[in-house]
Scaffold this motif. Sequence first.
Motif, PDB file in Angstrom:
ATOM      1  N   LYS A  27      -5.103  -7.880   2.885  1.00  0.00           N
ATOM      2  CA  LYS A  27      -3.701  -7.487   2.909  1.00  0.00           C
ATOM      3  C   LYS A  27      -3.499  -6.251   2.033  1.00  0.00           C
ATOM      4  O   LYS A  27      -4.112  -6.126   0.972  1.00  0.00           O
ATOM      5  N   LYS A  28      -2.666  -5.355   2.492  1.00  0.00           N
ATOM      6  CA  LYS A  28      -2.330  -4.182   1.696  1.00  0.00           C
ATOM      7  C   LYS A  28      -1.462  -4.594   0.520  1.00  0.00           C
ATOM      8  O   LYS A  28      -0.430  -5.250   0.696  1.00  0.00           O
ATOM      9  N   LYS A  29      -1.876  -4.226  -0.686  1.00  0.00           N
ATOM     10  CA  LYS A  29      -1.114  -4.581  -1.886  1.00  0.00           C
ATOM     11  C   LYS A  29       0.063  -3.631  -2.038  1.00  0.00           C
ATOM     12  O   LYS A  29      -0.099  -2.413  -2.095  1.00  0.00           O
ATOM     13  N   GLN A  30       1.241  -4.192  -2.087  1.00  0.00           N
ATOM     14  CA  GLN A  30       2.460  -3.396  -2.162  1.00  0.00           C
ATOM     15  C   GLN A  30       2.756  -2.984  -3.608  1.00  0.00           C
ATOM     16  O   GLN A  30       2.484  -3.722  -4.547  1.00  0.00           O
ATOM     17  N   ASP A  31       3.326  -1.790  -3.748  1.00  0.00           N
ATOM     18  CA  ASP A  31       3.803  -1.294  -5.044  1.00  0.00           C
ATOM     19  C   ASP A  31       2.721  -1.282  -6.121  1.00  0.00           C
ATOM     20  O   ASP A  31       2.994  -1.515  -7.302  1.00  0.00           O
ATOM     21  N   ALA A  32       1.492  -1.032  -5.723  1.00  0.00           N
ATOM     22  CA  ALA A  32       0.404  -0.939  -6.705  1.00  0.00           C
ATOM     23  C   ALA A  32       0.479   0.402  -7.424  1.00  0.00           C
ATOM     24  O   ALA A  32       0.717   1.436  -6.807  1.00  0.00           O
ATOM     25  N   LYS A  33       0.290   0.389  -8.725  1.00  0.00           N
ATOM     26  CA  LYS A  33       0.330   1.611  -9.515  1.00  0.00           C
ATOM     27  C   LYS A  33      -1.022   2.319  -9.570  1.00  0.00           C
ATOM     28  O   LYS A  33      -1.099   3.466  -9.973  1.00  0.00           O
ATOM     29  N   GLU A  51      -5.919  -8.772  -1.806  1.00  0.00           N
ATOM     30  CA  GLU A  51      -4.930  -7.696  -1.743  1.00  0.00           C
ATOM     31  C   GLU A  51      -5.531  -6.431  -2.343  1.00  0.00           C
ATOM     32  O   GLU A  51      -5.966  -6.420  -3.496  1.00  0.00           O
ATOM     33  N   PRO A  78      -4.871  -2.212  -2.813  1.00  0.00           N
ATOM     34  CA  PRO A  78      -3.925  -1.096  -2.677  1.00  0.00           C
ATOM     35  C   PRO A  78      -4.396  -0.123  -1.601  1.00  0.00           C
ATOM     36  O   PRO A  78      -5.602   0.084  -1.422  1.00  0.00           O
ATOM     37  N   PRO A  79      -3.469   0.466  -0.855  1.00  0.00           N
ATOM     38  CA  PRO A  79      -3.867   1.414   0.203  1.00  0.00           C
ATOM     39  C   PRO A  79      -4.536   2.658  -0.378  1.00  0.00           C
ATOM     40  O   PRO A  79      -4.149   3.158  -1.433  1.00  0.00           O
ATOM     41  N   GLY A  91      -4.166  -1.945   6.765  1.00  0.00           N
ATOM     42  CA  GLY A  91      -3.407  -0.974   5.979  1.00  0.00           C
ATOM     43  C   GLY A  91      -4.032  -0.657   4.647  1.00  0.00           C
ATOM     44  O   GLY A  91      -3.388  -0.057   3.781  1.00  0.00           O
TER      45      GLY A  91
END
Length: 338
Positions: A218-224, A237, A239-240, A292
């Motif tokens: 799964k694409k990790k959302q809001d990764a810094k 998860e 990050p894209p 993603g």
Amino acid sequence: MRELEGRIRCSYSEEIRMSSPDLAEMMMLDGCFILHLVLKETENVDMNDSNEDWTQVLGRCWIWNLVRYDLLLLENQIPFFVVRELYSIFKSAKERTADILMFENKWKQRVNLEITEEQANDIIELERGQERGNDIVNGVQNEYILVKGSLKLFSTLHPCKTNTYFTFKADQVHHLLHLIYLSILESLEPLPATPPVKEMPNWVPSAKELQETGVQFKKKQDAKSFLDIKFTKGVIEIPPLQIYDYSDSLFRNLIAFEQCYPDTKWHVTAYAAFMDCLINTPDDMRLLHLAGVVTNRMTVDQNAANFFSSLCSHAHYSNEWNYLRNVLIGGYPRSASD
């Protein structure tokens, strides 16, 4: 620059076979060029001004991208304290000139009398005497401008991003590549004081093989940071990440920095090795693309599947202190008997 010569020479692992005047000139020219680019990112530039280099013919815009790539090559780094020193000189001269002009105009309007620069300086000292306590605050703000501007300069390069909230200071930065490295690691949780009891696996299945066992990607959302990978309840998860033609050079220089600099945690190296395990075939690449996680923006499609394998050759990192061990062993054990 002459006063900084000792520190400059000590900043390099190899002997610099340049005379003092030549070294000082090179550092001044390179430092001023970097400072010029950084300040362009922090000041409001009129894009309609024909004197600005940003408004040159559109066909030349790609040159600035090449300049950015070259500025992040490990062999092209200059000490960041050189840029800081030049900025300090520039800022002092700029503020002094602005103050003189301001007070000259002020007194000309009041008494219609020409005043000398020395007289203007005396007035400035009187007027600014009560503001001495703000010098420290202003110094911190100036350092913030350098760090923020440098990050913004490389914000268009993936996976670099402009980190609005960073805790490291300008005096902790060794050079521009180190600055980007610090910004990438900024959001990661610190490693525990002791390593986990469970041993790290020596082999990680590919993405396709993991999917066949029920693991989901799964694409990790809001990764810094692109390093922030999590594994919970059968879901990995990630990050894209967008891979461009220049990404190879950027990753190689980040990994080279980790391999060369002492007491570095090798996080980028561990990330590349992990992704190399996941992507063995074009089918693995396609699976992560559909999830993603990885987007191939390279000009040659086949290179994307081999991207990480070429990065990890001859690179070393510690399994014991791998920041991804929580992902690889499925959680930290509470005790040796667990």
